[in-house]
Design an enzyme around this catalytic site. Structure first.
Site, mmCIF file in Angstrom:
data_model
loop_
_atom_site.group_PDB
_atom_site.id
_atom_site.type_symbol
_atom_site.label_atom_id
_atom_site.label_comp_id
_atom_site.label_asym_id
_atom_site.label_seq_id
_atom_site.Cartn_x
_atom_site.Cartn_y
_atom_site.Cartn_z
ATOM 1 N N HIS A 106 0.846 -1.156 0.043
ATOM 2 C CA HIS A 106 0.035 -0.009 0.045
ATOM 3 C C HIS A 106 1.012 1.362 0.170
ATOM 4 C CE1 HIS A 106 -2.393 -2.966 2.271
ATOM 5 N NE2 HIS A 106 -3.564 -2.338 1.807
ATOM 6 N N ASP A 109 2.419 1.902 3.276
ATOM 7 C CA ASP A 109 3.326 0.962 3.934
ATOM 8 C C ASP A 109 4.775 1.439 3.480
ATOM 9 O OD1 ASP A 109 1.152 -0.426 4.282
ATOM 10 O OD2 ASP A 109 1.427 -1.989 2.665
ATOM 11 N N GLU A 237 -10.489 -7.047 -4.833
ATOM 12 C CA GLU A 237 -10.172 -8.106 -3.708
ATOM 13 C C GLU A 237 -11.442 -7.970 -3.098
ATOM 14 O OE1 GLU A 237 -6.481 -8.089 -1.900
ATOM 15 O OE2 GLU A 237 -7.539 -8.563 0.075
ATOM 16 N N GLU A 273 -8.716 -13.780 -1.530
ATOM 17 C CA GLU A 273 -7.935 -14.149 -0.416
ATOM 18 C C GLU A 273 -8.780 -15.053 0.312
ATOM 19 O OE1 GLU A 273 -6.403 -10.850 1.622
ATOM 20 O OE2 GLU A 273 -6.893 -11.650 3.666
ATOM 21 N N HIS A 276 -10.820 -14.263 3.431
ATOM 22 C CA HIS A 276 -12.062 -13.457 2.922
ATOM 23 C C HIS A 276 -13.096 -14.327 2.330
ATOM 24 C CE1 HIS A 276 -9.524 -9.478 2.292
ATOM 25 N NE2 HIS A 276 -9.471 -10.102 3.452
ATOM 26 N N ASP A 301 -4.529 -13.887 -2.534
ATOM 27 C CA ASP A 301 -3.716 -13.755 -1.239
ATOM 28 C C ASP A 301 -3.839 -14.561 -0.377
ATOM 29 O OD1 ASP A 301 -3.132 -11.143 -1.626
ATOM 30 O OD2 ASP A 301 -4.556 -9.909 -0.558
ATOM 31 N N ASP A 312 -11.024 -12.527 10.601
ATOM 32 C CA ASP A 312 -10.028 -12.474 9.840
ATOM 33 C C ASP A 312 -8.633 -12.320 10.286
ATOM 34 O OD1 ASP A 312 -9.034 -11.824 7.234
ATOM 35 O OD2 ASP A 312 -9.496 -9.845 7.109
ATOM 36 N N ASP A 314 -5.926 -13.693 9.359
ATOM 37 C CA ASP A 314 -4.802 -13.701 8.460
ATOM 38 C C ASP A 314 -3.551 -14.338 8.901
ATOM 39 O OD1 ASP A 314 -6.163 -11.817 6.979
ATOM 40 O OD2 ASP A 314 -5.052 -10.045 7.589
ATOM 41 N N ASP A 344 -0.343 -12.723 2.273
ATOM 42 C CA ASP A 344 -1.136 -11.567 2.978
ATOM 43 C C ASP A 344 -1.622 -12.227 4.393
ATOM 44 O OD1 ASP A 344 -2.499 -9.358 3.912
ATOM 45 O OD2 ASP A 344 -4.004 -9.338 2.365
HETATM 46 C C1 XLS Z 1 -7.344 -6.687 4.153
HETATM 47 C C2 XLS Z 1 -7.025 -6.873 2.660
HETATM 48 C C3 XLS Z 1 -5.621 -5.889 2.428
HETATM 49 C C4 XLS Z 1 -5.556 -6.032 0.836
HETATM 50 C C5 XLS Z 1 -4.728 -4.894 0.103
HETATM 51 O O1 XLS Z 1 -8.280 -7.455 4.553
HETATM 52 O O2 XLS Z 1 -6.514 -8.249 2.737
HETATM 53 O O3 XLS Z 1 -4.669 -6.239 2.965
HETATM 54 O O4 XLS Z 1 -4.982 -7.401 0.358
HETATM 55 O O5 XLS Z 1 -5.397 -3.626 0.429
HETATM 56 NI NI NI Z 2 -5.571 -9.096 0.887
HETATM 57 NI NI NI Z 3 -7.568 -9.661 4.302
#
Ligand code: XLS
Ligand code: NI
Ligand code: NI
Length: 441
Positions: A106, A109, A237, A273, A276, A301, A312, A314, A344
């Site tokens: 991003h 970042d 996404e 993802e 998600h 992702d 979520d 991750d 991700d």
């Molecule tokens: C958030 C998303 C984010 C995207 C990029 O849940 O996964 O990290 O991949 O903005």
């Molecule tokens: Ni993502």
């Molecule tokens: Ni995410």
């Protein structure tokens, strides 16, 4: 300081190599062998593994109940440009040691957002120049860039779907700069994750108007990037919720419908993802299959959620069975269109040793590699494909074939139904399919 003289952040960790599944070295790949050919491509080409700048070099483990725990050595300088350069040094060292080819970011970042938009533009330009040099030195590439249009309080009501035109315009300005940065760094793709595009309450929301704004916004973002010569893909996404109660890009099917409604389907594909998908109550393989059916399987992702709390979270991927099922869809679709597999994912808050982030990425890469090998074997040396095809074999000839060719109407079906009388049951054989997957794992 020139990049080549930069200090070493991950001291004592050598480049991670493939050693095979008999190896006891925790800092080696057991399955991910970049040069090994599977189904006509090397693993490296299939996956295009990428590091997520935000999790691996920015997020230090903070949660709503406490600050970060990971205390990054590159996050010490008080000058934002120096801090950004240190972070880039750490990032390129890490990606190089992992032996991966890509990163994703991003805008903020890369460098901390400044108090003014004009100053932010300057900061971005400076860090982009620095990263350009690092890219040239290392050969590491940019899989995709994106803009963080969700953290700053100004975006609390959304970015392109904000009810205030001026906030929407600010998001437009920010995304212009993020596109410029992506193009300057030769980014292969550009991602739109819906951030706060959605609503907390429908009572104060004109959904139709917000969706129209988002459609128009994405179209002008695309037009701008194309005019600058950007040839890559745009990805949506999907995510069903979090941070908003309801996100407009709920899942692959919703996003594909949206893209078609607004005439964006030629330039946009889907970045799926895992966590998600599960938040949307789908499996990852379902989301991949929906995107593949539409010819829009763009990128992945990679991560996983938690089965018990559903959040979520991750976490790094480690579920071989699920990933194998996903790789079956992946191979059948002919892989990803333009994208890759971006981790991700973040290590847990109590994973505080320097090597933890290596273990995490090694495990993720090995999970995908092992799943790919298994899926390939299932396709090439089991009855999986023929069993599945067999279920549809009545459409391969005769009236079934005529139906697929559009030659039958409802009256024809009526006549066939009359002639056929009652039909024998055809088993779906789900347990046999499940056994085949496990047999090859
Ligand atoms: C958030 C998303 C984010 C995207 C990029 O849940 O996964 O990290 O991949 O903005
Ligand atoms: Ni993502
Ligand atoms: Ni995410």
């Amino acid at each position: 300081m020139s990049p080549s003289l930069s200090k070493e952040y991950f001291k004592g960790i050598d480049p991670i190599k493939f050693e095979g599944k008999e190896s006891d070295n925790p800092l080696a790949f057991k399955y991910y062998n970049p040069s090994q050919i599977v189904c006509g491509k090397t693993m490296r080409e299939h996956f295009k593994f990428a590091i997520a700048y935000w999790h691996t070099f920015c997020g230090q483990g903070s949660d709503p109940f406490g600050p970060g725990t990971q205390n990054f050595a590159w996050d010490k300088a008080s000058d934002p440009i120096q801090a950004a350069k240190d972070k880039a040094d750490a990032a390129f060292e890490f990606i190089g040691k992992m032996g991966f080819d890509y990163f994703c970011f991003h805008d903020y970042d890369l460098v901390q957002e400044a108090p003014t938009f004009a100053e932010s533009e300057k900061r971005l330009a400076m860090i982009v120049d620095y990263i350009k040099q690092k890219k040239e030195e290392t050969g590491i590439k940019l899989l995709w860039g994106t803009a963080n249009c969700f953290s700053n309080p100004r975006y609390m009501n959304g970015a392109s779907t904000n009810p205030d035109f001026n906030v929407m315009a600010r998001a437009g300005g920010q995304i212009k700069l993020a596109l410029d940065a992506t193009i300057a760094l030769n980014g292969e793709n550009y991602v739109f994750w819906g951030g706060r595009e959605g609503y907390m309450s429908l009572l104060n929301t004109d959904m139709g108007r917000e969706l129209d704004h988002m459609g128009r916004f994405l179209a002008i973002a695309r037009d701008y990037a194309r005019a600058q010569g950007f040839k890559g893909n745009f990805f949506i996404e999907p995510k069903p919720m979090e941070p908003m109660k309801h996100q407009y890009d709920f899942d692959s099917a919703t996003a594909i419908g949206f893209l078609k409604e607004y005439g964006l389907e030629k330039d946009f594909k889907i970045n799926i993802e895992v966590n998600h998908a599960t938040l949307a109550q789908h499996t990852m393989q379902h989301e991949l299959a929906v995107a593949a059916k539409a010819g829009m399987l763009g990128s992945i992702d990679a991560n996983r959620g938690d089965y018990q709390n559903g959040w979520d979270t991750d976490q790094f991927p480690n579920n071989i069975q699920e990933t194998t099922e996903a790789m079956l869809v992946f191979l059948k679709a002919g892989g990803l269109q333009g994208g890759g597999v971006n981790f991700d994912a973040k290590i847990r808050r109590n994973s505080t040793d320097m090597d933890d982030v290596f273990h995490a990425h090694i495990g993720g890469a090995d999970t995908f590699a092992r799943a790919l090998l298994t899926a390939d074997k299932i396709i090439t040396s089991s009855s999986y494909n023929s069993l599945r095809d067999h279920r549809y074999s009545t459409f391969d000839s005769g009236k079934g074939k005529d139906f697929e060719a559009g030659k039958l109407d409802l009256n024809d079906l009526y006549k066939i139904a009359m002639e056929n009388g009652e039909l024998p049951l055809q088993s779906g054989k789900q347990e046999l399919f499940e056994n085949i997957i496990n047999q090859f794992i």
